[in-house]
Write a protein that holds these residues in place. Structure first.
Motif, PDB file in Angstrom:
ATOM      1  N   UNK A 142       0.795  -1.119  -0.104  1.00  0.00           N
ATOM      2  CA  UNK A 142       0.053   0.028   0.046  1.00  0.00           C
ATOM      3  C   UNK A 142       0.916   1.279  -0.168  1.00  0.00           C
ATOM      4  N   UNK A 143       2.027   1.170   0.842  1.00  0.00           N
ATOM      5  CA  UNK A 143       2.683   2.401   0.891  1.00  0.00           C
ATOM      6  C   UNK A 143       3.508   2.577  -0.341  1.00  0.00           C
ATOM      7  N   UNK A 203       4.321   5.206  -5.898  1.00  0.00           N
ATOM      8  CA  UNK A 203       4.271   5.264  -7.254  1.00  0.00           C
ATOM      9  C   UNK A 203       3.434   5.795  -8.044  1.00  0.00           C
ATOM     10  N   UNK A 204       1.943   5.533  -7.638  1.00  0.00           N
ATOM     11  CA  UNK A 204       1.057   5.996  -8.181  1.00  0.00           C
ATOM     12  C   UNK A 204       0.201   7.117  -7.645  1.00  0.00           C
ATOM     13  N   UNK A 205       0.644   7.787  -6.604  1.00  0.00           N
ATOM     14  CA  UNK A 205      -0.272   8.827  -5.874  1.00  0.00           C
ATOM     15  C   UNK A 205      -1.659   8.552  -5.807  1.00  0.00           C
ATOM     16  N   UNK A 206      -2.499   9.311  -5.955  1.00  0.00           N
ATOM     17  CA  UNK A 206      -3.887   9.319  -5.763  1.00  0.00           C
ATOM     18  C   UNK A 206      -4.676   8.030  -7.003  1.00  0.00           C
ATOM     19  N   UNK A 207      -3.812   7.942  -7.968  1.00  0.00           N
ATOM     20  CA  UNK A 207      -4.627   7.077  -8.879  1.00  0.00           C
ATOM     21  C   UNK A 207      -4.577   5.744  -8.167  1.00  0.00           C
ATOM     22  N   UNK A 208      -3.741   5.237  -7.017  1.00  0.00           N
ATOM     23  CA  UNK A 208      -3.676   4.026  -6.626  1.00  0.00           C
ATOM     24  C   UNK A 208      -5.099   4.009  -5.817  1.00  0.00           C
ATOM     25  N   UNK A 209      -5.628   5.010  -5.225  1.00  0.00           N
ATOM     26  CA  UNK A 209      -6.918   5.059  -4.431  1.00  0.00           C
ATOM     27  C   UNK A 209      -8.167   5.460  -5.593  1.00  0.00           C
ATOM     28  N   UNK A 210      -7.852   6.208  -6.352  1.00  0.00           N
ATOM     29  CA  UNK A 210      -8.920   6.647  -6.998  1.00  0.00           C
ATOM     30  C   UNK A 210      -9.141   5.631  -8.320  1.00  0.00           C
ATOM     31  N   UNK A 211      -8.295   4.955  -8.747  1.00  0.00           N
ATOM     32  CA  UNK A 211      -8.366   4.173 -10.042  1.00  0.00           C
ATOM     33  C   UNK A 211      -8.022   2.732  -9.902  1.00  0.00           C
ATOM     34  N   UNK A 212      -7.459   2.475  -8.586  1.00  0.00           N
ATOM     35  CA  UNK A 212      -7.066   1.246  -8.490  1.00  0.00           C
ATOM     36  C   UNK A 212      -5.720   0.663  -8.860  1.00  0.00           C
TER      37      UNK A 212
END
Length: 171
Positions: free
Chosen positions: A68-69, A74-83
């Motif tokens: 998760x860290x 690596x992806x910033x908010x795209x990790x949360x918003x777009x998986x």
């Protein structure tokens, strides 16, 4: 004697199936990574200090936190918003006589991240976990030789449980 031979055949079949399942051709830039876990943690029970050994459950949970860290870095908010997630193939090894550690393939999915930066990201994220130990090895250019090594049967008390299916992510 038949049960031992049958068990060995089952492990060999599982090992072969796993090696066939893994597809590094879908990785952008795979890294060979070894992440070592602390051996124990300290808790307080009824005003007593208790040292408890790290088990598989805590190791898997710790690795999930690490991923998760890393994904956030690596992806910033795209990790949360777009998986969006980094591809990873994690294998947990060790046990009673050997310190628990992960051998894994971690993909560096972006051209903008150079080898030194990605290495630093992995080390930093691992150091921020509760059970991450300072012994970390990161090597670029993972290949099928590494897959064969991490899926060896030696060093795994329970080969079937060593594949961390909960944290495995490949496209």
């Amino acid at each position: 004697m038949g049960d031992i031979a049958g068990s060995r055949v089952t492990k060999t079949r599982l090992q072969s199936a796993f090696r066939s399942f893994v597809d590094l051709s879908r990785f952008h830039e795979p890294y060979s990574v070894t992440l070592t876990l602390k051996q124990s943690f300290v808790t307080t029970v009824d005003h007593l200090t208790v040292h408890s050994r790290i088990d598989r459950y805590r190791a898997v949970q710790n690795f999930r936190h690490f991923m998760n860290l890393l994904n956030k870095r690596v992806f910033g908010h795209s990790f949360f918003r777009h998986g969006k997630r980094v591809q990873v193939i994690p294998i947990l090894e060790g046990g009673e006589t050997t310190r628990l550690h992960y051998h894994c393939v971690i993909d560096c999915p972006r051209n903008e991240i150079d080898q030194v930066s990605f290495d630093d990201m992995i080390r930093l994220c691992w150091s921020k976990t509760d059970y991450g130990y300072h012994e970390v090895d990161v090597q670029p250019d993972s290949d099928n030789g590494w897959i064969n090594y991490i899926s060896k049967q030696r060093g795994k008390p329970d080969f079937e449980q060593s594949i961390d299916w909960e944290n495995l992510h490949q496209i």
